[in-house]
Write a protein that holds these residues in place. Structure first.
Motif, PDB file in Angstrom:
ATOM      1  N   ALA C 848     -32.027  76.000   6.273  1.00  0.00           N
ATOM      2  CA  ALA C 848     -31.346  76.620   5.133  1.00  0.00           C
ATOM      3  C   ALA C 848     -30.052  77.281   5.584  1.00  0.00           C
ATOM      4  CB  ALA C 848     -32.268  77.637   4.455  1.00  0.00           C
ATOM      5  N   GLU C 849     -30.044  77.869   6.771  1.00  0.00           N
ATOM      6  CA  GLU C 849     -28.805  78.475   7.291  1.00  0.00           C
ATOM      7  C   GLU C 849     -27.706  77.429   7.423  1.00  0.00           C
ATOM      8  OE1 GLU C 849     -30.688  82.179   9.948  1.00  0.00           O
ATOM      9  OE2 GLU C 849     -30.168  80.311  10.954  1.00  0.00           O
ATOM     10  N   LYS C 850     -28.150  76.174   7.643  1.00  0.00           N
ATOM     11  CA  LYS C 850     -27.183  75.074   7.782  1.00  0.00           C
ATOM     12  C   LYS C 850     -26.926  74.344   6.462  1.00  0.00           C
ATOM     13  CE  LYS C 850     -25.441  73.143  10.643  1.00  0.00           C
ATOM     14  NZ  LYS C 850     -23.982  73.213  10.975  1.00  0.00           N
ATOM     15  N   GLY C 851     -27.607  74.748   5.412  1.00  0.00           N
ATOM     16  CA  GLY C 851     -27.398  74.093   4.120  1.00  0.00           C
ATOM     17  C   GLY C 851     -28.013  72.703   4.039  1.00  0.00           C
ATOM     18  N   PHE C 852     -28.989  72.415   4.925  1.00  0.00           N
ATOM     19  CA  PHE C 852     -29.673  71.121   4.850  1.00  0.00           C
ATOM     20  C   PHE C 852     -30.724  71.177   3.734  1.00  0.00           C
ATOM     21  CE2 PHE C 852     -28.940  70.730   9.690  1.00  0.00           C
ATOM     22  CZ  PHE C 852     -27.719  70.108   9.501  1.00  0.00           C
ATOM     23  N   ILE C 853     -30.779  70.114   2.965  1.00  0.00           N
ATOM     24  CA  ILE C 853     -31.748  70.100   1.861  1.00  0.00           C
ATOM     25  C   ILE C 853     -33.139  69.747   2.389  1.00  0.00           C
ATOM     26  CG2 ILE C 853     -30.023  69.494   0.148  1.00  0.00           C
ATOM     27  CD1 ILE C 853     -32.123  66.710   0.500  1.00  0.00           C
ATOM     28  N   MET C 854     -34.126  70.110   1.605  1.00  0.00           N
ATOM     29  CA  MET C 854     -35.513  69.783   1.922  1.00  0.00           C
ATOM     30  C   MET C 854     -36.105  69.092   0.686  1.00  0.00           C
ATOM     31  SD  MET C 854     -38.070  70.103   4.109  1.00  0.00           S
ATOM     32  CE  MET C 854     -38.104  71.494   5.214  1.00  0.00           C
ATOM     33  N   ILE C 855     -36.656  67.895   0.907  1.00  0.00           N
ATOM     34  CA  ILE C 855     -37.293  67.191  -0.216  1.00  0.00           C
ATOM     35  C   ILE C 855     -38.451  68.065  -0.718  1.00  0.00           C
ATOM     36  CG2 ILE C 855     -38.615  65.119  -0.895  1.00  0.00           C
ATOM     37  CD1 ILE C 855     -35.671  64.504  -0.303  1.00  0.00           C
ATOM     38  N   GLY C 856     -38.503  68.284  -2.003  1.00  0.00           N
ATOM     39  CA  GLY C 856     -39.564  69.128  -2.567  1.00  0.00           C
ATOM     40  C   GLY C 856     -39.099  70.552  -2.818  1.00  0.00           C
ATOM     41  N   ASP C 857     -38.053  70.989  -2.106  1.00  0.00           N
ATOM     42  CA  ASP C 857     -37.459  72.286  -2.428  1.00  0.00           C
ATOM     43  C   ASP C 857     -36.227  72.070  -3.307  1.00  0.00           C
ATOM     44  OD1 ASP C 857     -39.343  73.657  -1.068  1.00  0.00           O
ATOM     45  OD2 ASP C 857     -38.146  74.056   0.706  1.00  0.00           O
ATOM     46  N   GLU C 858     -35.260  71.348  -2.719  1.00  0.00           N
ATOM     47  CA  GLU C 858     -34.048  71.077  -3.491  1.00  0.00           C
ATOM     48  C   GLU C 858     -34.257  69.933  -4.484  1.00  0.00           C
ATOM     49  OE1 GLU C 858     -33.753  72.369  -0.325  1.00  0.00           O
ATOM     50  OE2 GLU C 858     -33.031  74.133  -1.396  1.00  0.00           O
ATOM     51  N   THR C 859     -35.320  69.169  -4.313  1.00  0.00           N
ATOM     52  CA  THR C 859     -35.576  68.074  -5.260  1.00  0.00           C
ATOM     53  C   THR C 859     -36.883  68.326  -6.004  1.00  0.00           C
ATOM     54  OG1 THR C 859     -36.931  66.734  -3.760  1.00  0.00           O
ATOM     55  CG2 THR C 859     -34.551  66.442  -3.628  1.00  0.00           C
ATOM     56  N   ASP C 860     -36.949  67.831  -7.210  1.00  0.00           N
ATOM     57  CA  ASP C 860     -38.185  67.976  -7.995  1.00  0.00           C
ATOM     58  C   ASP C 860     -38.416  66.760  -8.876  1.00  0.00           C
ATOM     59  OD1 ASP C 860     -36.262  68.223  -9.899  1.00  0.00           O
ATOM     60  OD2 ASP C 860     -36.926  70.169 -10.659  1.00  0.00           O
ATOM     61  N   GLY C 861     -37.825  65.638  -8.514  1.00  0.00           N
ATOM     62  CA  GLY C 861     -38.021  64.433  -9.315  1.00  0.00           C
ATOM     63  C   GLY C 861     -37.035  64.288 -10.454  1.00  0.00           C
ATOM     64  N   THR C 862     -36.114  65.276 -10.604  1.00  0.00           N
ATOM     65  CA  THR C 862     -35.081  65.143 -11.644  1.00  0.00           C
ATOM     66  C   THR C 862     -33.698  65.284 -11.021  1.00  0.00           C
ATOM     67  OG1 THR C 862     -34.930  67.500 -12.155  1.00  0.00           O
ATOM     68  CG2 THR C 862     -36.637  66.255 -13.299  1.00  0.00           C
ATOM     69  N   VAL C 863     -33.676  65.318  -9.696  1.00  0.00           N
ATOM     70  CA  VAL C 863     -32.417  65.590  -8.994  1.00  0.00           C
ATOM     71  C   VAL C 863     -31.923  64.314  -8.320  1.00  0.00           C
ATOM     72  CG1 VAL C 863     -31.432  66.864  -7.046  1.00  0.00           C
ATOM     73  CG2 VAL C 863     -32.993  68.014  -8.636  1.00  0.00           C
ATOM     74  N   ILE C 864     -30.655  63.976  -8.542  1.00  0.00           N
ATOM     75  CA  ILE C 864     -30.078  62.809  -7.867  1.00  0.00           C
ATOM     76  C   ILE C 864     -29.265  63.298  -6.661  1.00  0.00           C
ATOM     77  CG2 ILE C 864     -30.052  61.344  -9.928  1.00  0.00           C
ATOM     78  CD1 ILE C 864     -27.076  62.021 -10.273  1.00  0.00           C
TER      79      ILE C 864
END
Lengths: 107, 183, 992
Positions: C848-864
């Motif tokens: 998170a300090e590096k701004g890397f996304i995590m599948i399931g946190d930043e995504t929820d099945g409606t995010v492209i």
């Protein structure tokens, strides 16, 4: 709880060995396709009371996908066949027609 | 190279059947269609067995070849022989579409022995033992995980994924509990 | 009084006395007794209280249909409420208590409900829900909750073991009466693989008690021979104490085998749930006698006529000294004859029929039993036990003609086939006018997978109640044609009696119980009909008729006949309620089987799992994987441990068990083509030896997984997936290969578990690996985003220079069998460089300090991917890839979409998980509009403040803006929109 014969390994598999995959024989529409085609591919699903073609995977067995023709009302299974086809085998269609004279066909 | 340690390092349980985690055992997943030219010869070169037919496992000594799906085989052999076996497969099947990978460490292998060994599996897998032919390998569900088993002269072999080995050991021990014989 | 008879009792062993206690009272019985029989033998007529009115309740039946005689069984870890005494086998030391009373069974305060019964009519609960509004919450709910439920909830952990077992057969015969035995004999002789199961501990059903003869032998002899023959057949499996609870599609039947209910603590599993797959099912499940509806039919001492002769014949127990029998059929005369033969008094048989012509009444009369035709019970006298009956004409309104003293009443209203297994998966019923019951319609059976009849009924379950018919039907059901002959007396037709007497006024109807457990009376069903309930399903729920633990085995037909009469509709038109599994209650332990404790679910362990446990890791589930969250040291909170692990990784070197990372090999001439379809960017042109980050989307265009892909050789790629995503992604690949592009030459293999993978992360990572030695890990020889095969410290290793932390980082895969040794070697090598392991929470903070996304946190099945500013990873050149068409939809290209930003509270605090950013105005539902939400939020020990990522309308175009976000207490905090890369924006630390 259904049993389906996996056409890939020949096991009479009960439903707990299988994973369902929704309607069979969908035609994929990819990039550049019309809104109508894409909508049909992505969203328009049949929900018949009667003969239906479905995708199943023998998930706990040989791992292969296969297709099944089944009556959604009586759960009678007309047949299963490998997934590498765009339409049901002709002899299966004939068998279903004989058992369900009112059936309008698979399309 | 350090000593390879199997998932449960040889754990065992003595109930009405005897359950042992064995290994490490060499295993190779070979993906190829049965009509691939040279396939039977390549498998024979590695395991000394014929190409197994649908749902069959062919065994000679400490080696075996099992049919896993229409385009997948599992080759079983001594752990130390895997690298050489992979090299043999690569050489014999060179230029022909196939995939051979070492899965020895991705699996756990159990032996279930005793006159009532089948009853242990009858509690865990929705498989009809009467429908199993001699020399048949059955891939199925073992309670909540995938597994495969086959029978030999002295008992059953059961393979599952390594990460769930301790779960499967728990299942087998529960199922083999003295006093819980089925018949 | 009820007592043990001096002689007889075919099921008891008088040489084996058994002691037990009921409500603390010591009592004696014999081996072979049911608890009900033993209670009766001890004159325990009163065994419980009813649910609503707390009326005194006695034993009504002798089997699974018993509604009243339920007790709390056992103590401690073997305590279980609502056990039917009629199906509980007596054992020495059995302990039970009666239910639903306070302070005692004999004196129960709740019985006050009985006196206010007129205020607790049908639908009482529903009415209290509705009005007055305040009353439910403040008055009714507390009272209902206090008194709800029969029995007590077990408090201790179940002391017993349970298990499943799978069985397969050509034919499953359910029911070990003469029909089941005969069907099994036929099928067994034909060579079929047969299972024959019986819910009680005894074979033969009612035939012996009813005294019939088969093939010239007494029933008992025929049964013994049949059993012997079956035992001798290798293809037949017999199971007693095994109840078919449910039949499901395609011949799947759940059978509950009670192995050790009667031998608690003997080490065997208490129950075994057989999951039987049968080619066909023969339901030889018999029939259940119906009660009659007369005033006071719930008073202890009123019993089914068949049950009464069961007690006398099977267990040598007489439920009463003087028994009045009331009936509408000939069968009940068997009870009169049996009682008389046992030396007991039968003052009168009251037969509602005007003409009584059968053999059995004839025999009864000949024995000197008084038979009154056209007569009925006006009311039963007595409170906690029967003291007498008032007799009236059945055709009248209940004017009392005579009173007769008695201490028991045996009633029979006819018989209803047990059709549960037939009906569970869709078999249809016909109304049989002559026998006044529903019976299976052979023309409309439940169907098997091949379209054949899945269930066939045999014998009484088919509605064939006479012995000869039973055997013919059972023989035919199993495909035979040579039925044994039976000799049994001629029985004349029964006549339906739904209310006794016919013209009973409301005062009597208010005392006629249909469902004695739930206290539903004839008047309640009639009230429901008057209030507009026309559907039998609605009436059931409104009145609670048939909703008790016995599921209406005695009450359903009587209840629907009353409803039909009230609605002036024919019974078949009103129909039955749905028969739902289980046939009788199945204990939860049996349904759970082996799945409890350590094997409740398959928790996945990495090869380094034991080290984590030994080093006090706090484990968390990631999918089914067990992963260390952090490694707290003495005196440290989890939060402090996480901060230490993060700071140390940034300053020195950290070690992460990354074995759970998915690893899938993709190989073949068309492998590159496949990966170009699966990933949004191009993978086919990845150089051998190189790594590339890639994204996978669903066909709708939504981001579903990410990971680093490594090109192994000309035809081979290795795809890393998210932890817990490997099975799903592997299945996804195979789906497309098998079902869409089956002519492409590609093979895949999921090799996730072949390797232990360890991330060595931090400024000292290289030094650590150099200390291990064997591989050139210098910047020049091993640049960022490449991979290498080789040896490290003597281990066969494949190392990837990839980073999910922004630090100098190597992820190293070794064979799983050497994973633990490799981990130990790394710890030893890294000791002098300040190495510490870190857990998943540290991993999250670092990324998170590096701004890397995590599948399931930043995504929820409606995010492209475009929402996450990952447009750079989406190929513009490729003609197609999975999700491309979906992303072409106008809505997904809208500038109004919420996009990824960094968020910082102005006061430096940590924004709450799940916080939302409100926007001006309200939506159509009157709720505040929103303009964004938090997706990841942490305290950054590196930066000493809270940091967060979130999706905000307008995204990075709004950097610098201050917006409000919600706090958990409902207040708002000020938050600045910032760049999501909080640390080392230029990537200098990882690229060294």
């Amino acid at each position: 709880m259904l049993i389906l014969e996996c056409p890939c390994c020949g096991v009479m598999a009960e439903e707990t060995e299988l994973a369902p995959g929704g309607e069979a024989h969908l035609k994929r529409f990819g990039a550049g396709s019309s809104d109508e085609d894409f909508e049909t591919y992505m969203f328009a699903r049949k929900n018949p009371k009667g003969v239906h073609f479905e995708r199943w995977r023998h998930a706990y067995g040989c791992g292969k996908w296969f297709l099944a023709a089944r009556c959604t009302a009586t759960l009678e299974v007309f047949g299963t066949y490998p997934a590498q086809t765009t339409e049901p085998p002709a002899e299966l269609v004939e068998k279903i027609k004989a058992k369900r004279p009112d059936w309008k066909g698979w399309k | 190279m350090s000593r390879p340690v199997s998932a449960l390092d040889g754990a065992s349980f003595a109930g009405f059947a005897h359950v042992t985690e064995i290994g490490p055992v060499g295993m190779i997943t070979l993906r190829a269609k049965p009509d691939l030219p040279g396939l039977a010869e390549a498998i024979a070169a590695v395991t000394g067995t014929p190409l197994p037919d649908r749902r069959r496992i062919e065994t000679t000594g400490d080696k075996a070849a099992a049919w896993m799906s229409p385009d997948e085989y599992l080759l079983v052999l001594p752990y130390a022989g895997v690298a050489a076996a992979l090299a043999t497969l690569a050489e014999r099947l060179s230029g022909r579409h196939h995939l051979a990978v070492d899965v020895s460490d991705a699996r756990a292998l159990f032996r279930i022995e005793g006159a009532r060994a089948a009853e242990v599996l009858m509690k865990l897998a929705p498989a009809d033992h009467a429908a199993l032919a001699p020399g048949e390998i059955r891939r199925t569900r073992i309670a909540q995980v995938a597994g495969a088993f086959w029978r030999d002269e002295t008992g059953y072999n059961l393979i599952c994924f390594r990460s769930v080995a301790s779960y499967v050991m728990g299942l087998l021990s529960h199922a083999a509990q003295p006093g819980s014989e089925l018949f | 009084m009820s007592t043990r008879l001096a002689k007889g009792g075919r099921l008891i062993d008088r040489t084996a006395p058994q002691e037990f206690t009921f409500n603390g009272k010591r009592m004696k019985g014999f081996a072979g007794d049911t608890l009900a029989a033993a209670l009766l033998a001890n004159d325990q007529i009163l065994v419980g209280r009813s649910f609503k009115y707390h009326r005194p309740r006695g034993i009504v039946a002798s089997g699974a249909e018993e509604p009243n005689a339920l007790v709390n069984m056992g103590v401690g870890g073997r305590f279980e409420p609502n056990q039917r005494t009629t199906t509980t086998e007596l054992f020495d030391g059995l302990t039970c208590t009666s239910q639903n009373h306070w302070p005692s069974l004999e004196f129960d305060i709740g019985v006050v409900n009985n006196y206010v019964a007129r205020f607790l009519p049908a639908g009482f609960y529903y009415k209290t829900f509705i009005h007055p509004r305040f009353a439910w919450k403040h008055i009714f709910e507390p009272i209902v909750r206090q008194s709800a439920g029969l029995g007590k909830v077990p408090k201790e952990r179940d002391a017993d073991r349970y298990e499943y077992a799978y069985a397969f057969c050509d034919l499953l015969v359910v029911g070990g009466g003469i029909a089941g035995l005969q069907a099994a004999l036929i099928a067994g002789r034909a060579g079929k693989r047969v299972w024959l199961i019986e819910q009680t501990a005894h074979w033969g059903g009612r035939a012996v008690v009813d005294g019939v003869e088969i093939d010239g032998q007494p029933a008992e002899e025929w049964i013994k021979n049949a059993l012997q023959a079956l035992v001798g057949m290798g293809n037949v499996t017999l199971r007693e104490r095994c109840m078919a609870a449910a039949s499901y599609d395609h011949g799947y039947v759940l059978c509950d085998e009670r192995l050790a209910d009667h031998t608690p603590g003997d080490g065997r599993p208490r129950h075994r749930l057989w999951r039987v797959r049968a080619g066909q099912i023969i339901a030889a499940t018999g029939a259940i006698e119906r009660p009659l509806s007369f005033a006071g039919n719930d008073i202890p001492g009123v019993m089914l006529a068949s049950a009464m002769r069961d007690y006398v014949v099977n267990w040598a127990v007489s439920p009463g000294d003087r028994t009045v029998i009331v009936t509408n059929n000939d069968d009940a005369y068997r009870t009169a004859i049996t009682l008389k033969e046992a030396g007991l008094e039968v003052p009168v048989v009251l037969d509602a029929r005007a003409n009584v012509t059968g053999d059995l009444p004839q025999q009864a009369r000949a024995m000197g039993i008084r038979v009154e035709v056209g007569r009925a019970i006006a009311k039963v006298k007595g409170g906690k036990r029967v003291t007498g009956v008032a007799i009236c004409a059945h055709a009248g309104q209940g004017a009392v003609l005579e009173e007769i003293a008695c201490d028991a009443v045996a009633m029979s209203g006819g018989w209803s086939p047990v059709v549960h297994l037939w009906s569970h998966c869709g078999g249809k019923l016909n109304w049989d006018e002559s026998q006044a019951h529903f019976a299976p319609d052979p023309a409309r059976p439940p169907l098997n997978h091949d379209g054949s009849a899945l269930v066939v009924t045999a014998g009484a379950a088919s509605g064939r109640l006479l012995t000869g018919d039973v055997l013919v039907d059972a023989t035919a059901a199993a495909g035979g044609d040579d039925a044994p002959t039976a000799s049994a007396p001629f029985e004349a037709a029964m006549e339906p009696v739904w209310i006794m007497p016919q013209g009973a006024p409301v005062q009597l109807r208010m005392k006629m119980w249909l469902d004695p457990q739930n206290d539903v009376k004839v008047s309640d069903v009639q009230l429901a009909a008057r209030e507009g309930y026309a559907s039998v399903e609605h009436t059931k729920r409104y009145t609670t008729l048939g909703m008790a633990t016995d599921q209406g085995k005695l009450s359903n037909i009587n209840g629907l006949a009353i409803l039909a009469d009230s609605l002036s509709s024919p019974i078949p038109q009103v129909g039955t309620t749905t028969f739902r599994p289980p046939y009788t209650p199945v204990t939860i332990g049996a349904l759970a089987g082996e799945a409890r404790g350590e094997i409740f679910q398959p928790l996945r362990r990495t090869p380094i799992h034991d080290w984590h446990l030994a080093n006090r890791a706090y484990m968390e589930p990631v999918g089914l994987w067990q992963r260390p969250y952090c490694y707290p040291r003495t005196g440290e909170t989890h939060e402090q441990a996480v901060h230490r692990e993060v700071r140390n990784t940034r300053a020195n070197v950290g070690l992460l068990d990354a074995s759970t990372l998915g690893k899938i090999i993709v190989k073949g001439p068309d492998a590159g083509k496949l990966l170009d379809m699966l990933y949004t960017n191009v993978m086919s042109n990845l150089g051998i030896g190189k790594c590339r980050y890639g994204l996978m989307c669903s066909e709708q265009g939504f981001l579903s997984d990410d990971g680093v892909v490594a090109r192994i050789d000309e035809e081979t790629w290795l795809c890393h997936t998210t932890s817990g995503g490997s099975d799903r992604i592997h299945a996804w690949m195979e789906d497309w290969l098998q079902c869409e592009w089956w002519d492409w030459q590609v093979y895949t293999a999921n090799i996730t578990e072949q390797f232990a993978q360890v991330a060595v992360v931090g400024p000292n990572a290289r030094k650590t690996l150099e200390r291990l030695g064997g591989m050139d890990v210098s910047k020049e020889a091993f640049p960022f985003m490449t991979w290498k095969d080789g040896e490290l410290g003597g281990f066969r290793a494949r190392a990837y220079r990839i980073s999910f932390s922004g630090e100098l980082s190597y992820e190293i895969a070794v064979p799983a069998s050497e994973g633990r040794a490799f981990w130990d070697a790394l710890l030893a090598a890294g000791a002098e460089f300040g190495m510490m392991p870190y857990g998943t929470e540290g991993l999250h903070v670092l990324r998170a300090e590096k701004g890397f996304i995590m599948i399931g946190d930043e995504t929820d099945g409606t995010v492209i991917p475009q929402d996450l500013n990952l447009g750079w990873a989406i190929s513009k050149k490729k003609a197609d890839f999975l999700g491309k068409r979906g992303q072409e939809r106008p809505h997904l290209a809208s500038p109004d979409r919420w996009k990824l930003v960094g968020l910082e509270a102005l006061d430096g605090s940590v924004i709450a998980d799940g916080a939302y950013a409100p926007a001006p105005g309200n939506n159509a539902n009157g709720q505040r509009n929103t303009q964004g939400r938090v997706t990841s939020t942490y305290f950054s020990p590196t930066l000493g403040k809270g940091i967060a990522m979130g999706l905000v309308k307008g995204g990075l175009t709004r950097v610098g803006e201050v917006i409000e976000m919600t706090r958990l207490d409902g207040s708002f905090m000020q938050v600045r929109i910032v760049d999501p890369v909080f640390y080392d924006k230029d990537g200098e630390k990882q690229n060294v």
